[in-house]
Enzyme design. Structure first.
Site, PDB file in Angstrom:
ATOM      1  N   LYS A  34       0.950  -1.742  -0.358  1.00 53.44           N
ATOM      2  CA  LYS A  34      -0.056   0.449  -0.241  1.00 53.44           C
ATOM      3  C   LYS A  34       1.173   1.330   0.293  1.00 53.44           C
ATOM      4  O   LYS A  34       2.038   0.898   0.217  1.00 53.44           O
ATOM      5  CB  LYS A  34      -0.510   0.069   1.663  1.00 53.44           C
ATOM      6  CG  LYS A  34       0.150  -0.282   2.506  1.00 53.44           C
ATOM      7  CD  LYS A  34      -0.329  -0.335   3.527  1.00 53.44           C
ATOM      8  CE  LYS A  34       0.273  -0.194   5.403  1.00 53.44           C
ATOM      9  NZ  LYS A  34      -0.961  -0.721   6.057  1.00 53.44           N
ATOM     10  N   TYR A 267      13.668  31.332   6.447  1.00 48.88           N
ATOM     11  CA  TYR A 267      12.440  31.865   7.317  1.00 48.88           C
ATOM     12  C   TYR A 267      12.741  31.679   8.312  1.00 48.88           C
ATOM     13  O   TYR A 267      13.099  31.003   8.978  1.00 48.88           O
ATOM     14  CB  TYR A 267      11.143  30.932   6.445  1.00 48.88           C
ATOM     15  CG  TYR A 267      11.041  30.995   5.120  1.00 48.88           C
ATOM     16  CD1 TYR A 267      10.623  31.844   4.643  1.00 48.88           C
ATOM     17  CD2 TYR A 267      10.430  29.597   4.488  1.00 48.88           C
ATOM     18  CE1 TYR A 267      10.732  31.899   3.133  1.00 48.88           C
ATOM     19  CE2 TYR A 267      10.011  29.602   3.314  1.00 48.88           C
ATOM     20  CZ  TYR A 267      10.118  31.134   2.465  1.00 48.88           C
ATOM     21  OH  TYR A 267      10.100  30.699   1.402  1.00 48.88           O
ATOM     22  N   MET A 315       9.677  25.014   1.915  1.00 48.99           N
ATOM     23  CA  MET A 315       9.143  23.752   0.491  1.00 48.99           C
ATOM     24  C   MET A 315       9.680  23.197  -0.421  1.00 48.99           C
ATOM     25  O   MET A 315       9.110  21.875  -0.128  1.00 48.99           O
ATOM     26  CB  MET A 315       7.293  24.813   0.426  1.00 48.99           C
ATOM     27  CG  MET A 315       7.153  24.071  -1.033  1.00 48.99           C
ATOM     28  SD  MET A 315       5.344  24.581  -2.107  1.00 48.99           S
ATOM     29  CE  MET A 315       4.483  25.976  -0.325  1.00 48.99           C
TER      30      MET A 315
HETATM   31  C1  LIG Z   1      -0.195  -1.826   6.857  1.00 49.14           C
HETATM   32  C2  LIG Z   1      -1.266  -2.882   7.533  1.00 49.14           C
HETATM   33  C3  LIG Z   1       0.145  -3.506   6.991  1.00 49.14           C
HETATM   34  C4  LIG Z   1       1.180  -4.084   7.529  1.00 49.14           C
HETATM   35  O1  LIG Z   1       1.798  -3.062   8.893  1.00 49.14           O
HETATM   36  P1  LIG Z   1       3.180  -3.229   8.877  1.00 49.14           P
HETATM   37  O2  LIG Z   1       3.767  -2.875  10.525  1.00 49.14           O
HETATM   38  O3  LIG Z   1       3.782  -1.860   8.393  1.00 49.14           O
HETATM   39  O4  LIG Z   1       3.864  -4.240   8.510  1.00 49.14           O
HETATM   40  C5  LIG Z   1      -0.581  -4.646   7.552  1.00 49.14           C
HETATM   41  N1  LIG Z   1      -1.553  -5.315   7.168  1.00 49.14           N
HETATM   42  C6  LIG Z   1      -3.173  -3.959   7.805  1.00 49.14           C
HETATM   43  C7  LIG Z   1      -4.657  -3.911   7.937  1.00 49.14           C
HETATM   44  C8  LIG Z   1      -2.425  -3.015   7.688  1.00 49.14           C
HETATM   45  O5  LIG Z   1      -2.845  -1.136   7.304  1.00 49.14           O
END
Ligand SMILES: *Cc1c(COP(=O)(O)O)cnc(C)c1O
Length: 373
Positions: A34, A267, A315
């Site tokens: 993801k 800044y 930025m």
């Molecule tokens: C992100 C996620 C993982 C992976 O978790 P890690 O701590 O990065 O290993 C597994 N299951 C779900 C549902 C997640 O959202």
């Protein structure tokens, strides 16, 4: 090269292999890709994970899963977070397993199955104590019963039952983790009594994959550790767990100049030169994922020396005050990496800024090209 995130694909392959070696009782690995592969690039990371032995891939959102499918990766694939009104038909057609948390989501998947003429692959999630996604233990029997009915009608196939831990970094002995395991075991029995026979039962994130073999069931679901980061820094470094950080964030000095003592830098002049000094301009800013909180605290490696960011992170850029050191435009700046050249790690950045390394790597911005090696 102005700036780039160098991604070591061999590290991803090796990390997955190390995680597969740790998986207990023949459990397989679902590599979580993801959020653009935790910032490492979705498709190259997904391919490397499969090459390293991942039997499954996991995504949060449908479009992530569909992009994996569109790239020709045909391993089993789960997407676990859908919202009402999303078009589920493409996922059903692509054979993507979709997470269902309640009866409404189950019905939406059954409707997509009727629309496509294909059986929807559904993975039911039980909320064992995170209080995020998933059915509460009170709602779980009804969800299982509805799923069994939809299965009997041929609309869905319940391929998985799963849950997620609340204390990723709590170590194996955290009492909440223990309670969640017990709730999960009960939920599996409820599903079984409802007549569900899932292909895979899974619970373990990276931390549990590394430290709690009794949570591995049929599948472990590591994310951050695939990319070589360790979610339990109090228990060991990545190397201690056979992992290697896969991302190096590098930039290039764009400009150097001598300025007099007492010059206010960046800044709000949060840094002031204590003497005549050389400033080096680095073309990476908070839009690229360098946290603005790193103002006057973040560290980088330049010409073999650790240096602290001088004043405000802007930025698109920040400044280093290198004193009288020899630094020239074009010199390489390492923000973080595996640490081989003495550069900080993402874990170092996280510790300094009061966050987790997950956030450091996933927030690297879209302007920074990922260069895969
Ligand atoms: C992100 C996620 C993982 C992976 O978790 P890690 O701590 O990065 O290993 C597994 N299951 C779900 C549902 C997640 O959202």
């Amino acid at each position: 090269m102005r700036s780039e995130a160098r991604i070591d694909l061999q590290a991803i392959r090796d990390n997955v292999r190390a995680l597969a070696d740790r998986a207990a009782g023949g459990a397989q690995v679902m590599a979580v890709v993801k959020a653009d592969g935790y910032g490492h690039g979705l498709l190259p990371s997904a391919r490397a994970a499969v090459e390293g032995g991942a039997a499954w891939l996991g995504c949060a959102f449908l479009e992530e899963a569909l992009a994996v499918r569109a790239a020709g990766l045909d391993v089993p694939l789960l997407a676990w977070l859908v919202t009402p009104g999303e078009d589920l038909a493409p996922a059903v057609e692509a054979g993507v397993d979709v997470g269902a948390y309640d009866v409404a989501q189950l019905e939406a998947l059954a409707a997509a199955a009727r629309a496509t003429g294909r059986t929807a692959r559904v993975q039911l999630k039980v909320d064992t104590g995170l209080s995020r996604g998933g059915a509460t233990p009170a709602d779980w029997p009804d969800l299982c019963a509805a799923a069994a009915k939809a299965e009997a009608g041929g609309e869905v196939r319940v391929t998985g039952v799963w849950s997620h831990f609340a204390f990723a970094d709590g170590g194996p002995d955290h009492p909440v983790n223990g309670r969640q395991r017990a709730v999960f075991a009960e939920a599996l029995e409820v599903a079984d009594r409802a007549g569900l026979r899932p292909e895979v039962r899974h619970l373990a994130n990276s931390a549990a994959t590394l430290t709690a073999p009794d949570t591995h069931y049929d599948l472990v679901r590591p994310g951050v550790s695939v990319y070589g980061l360790c979610p339990v820094p109090q228990l060991g470094t990545p190397r201690d767990f056979g992992l290697r950080p896969a991302m190096t964030l590098a930039s290039t000095v764009a400009l150097t100049k001598r300025v007099p003592a007492g010059s206010g830098v960046s800044y709000l002049h949060r840094h002031r030169t204590s003497r005549e000094s050389t400033l080096a301009l680095v073309p990476l800013g908070y839009a690229d994922g360098v946290p603005r909180n790193a103002t006057s605290t973040g560290q980088v490696q330049l010409n073999g020396v650790r240096r602290t960011i001088a004043g405000t992170v802007c930025m698109d850029q920040f400044v280093l005050d290198v004193g009288d050191d020899e630094v020239a435009a074009g010199d390489e700046v390492l923000l973080f990496g595996p640490g081989d050249a003495g550069e900080p790690t993402a874990a170092d950045w996280a510790e300094l800024l009061g966050t987790i390394d997950y956030e450091i790597v996933t927030r690297v911005g879209a302007r920074v090209p990922r260069v895969h090696r």
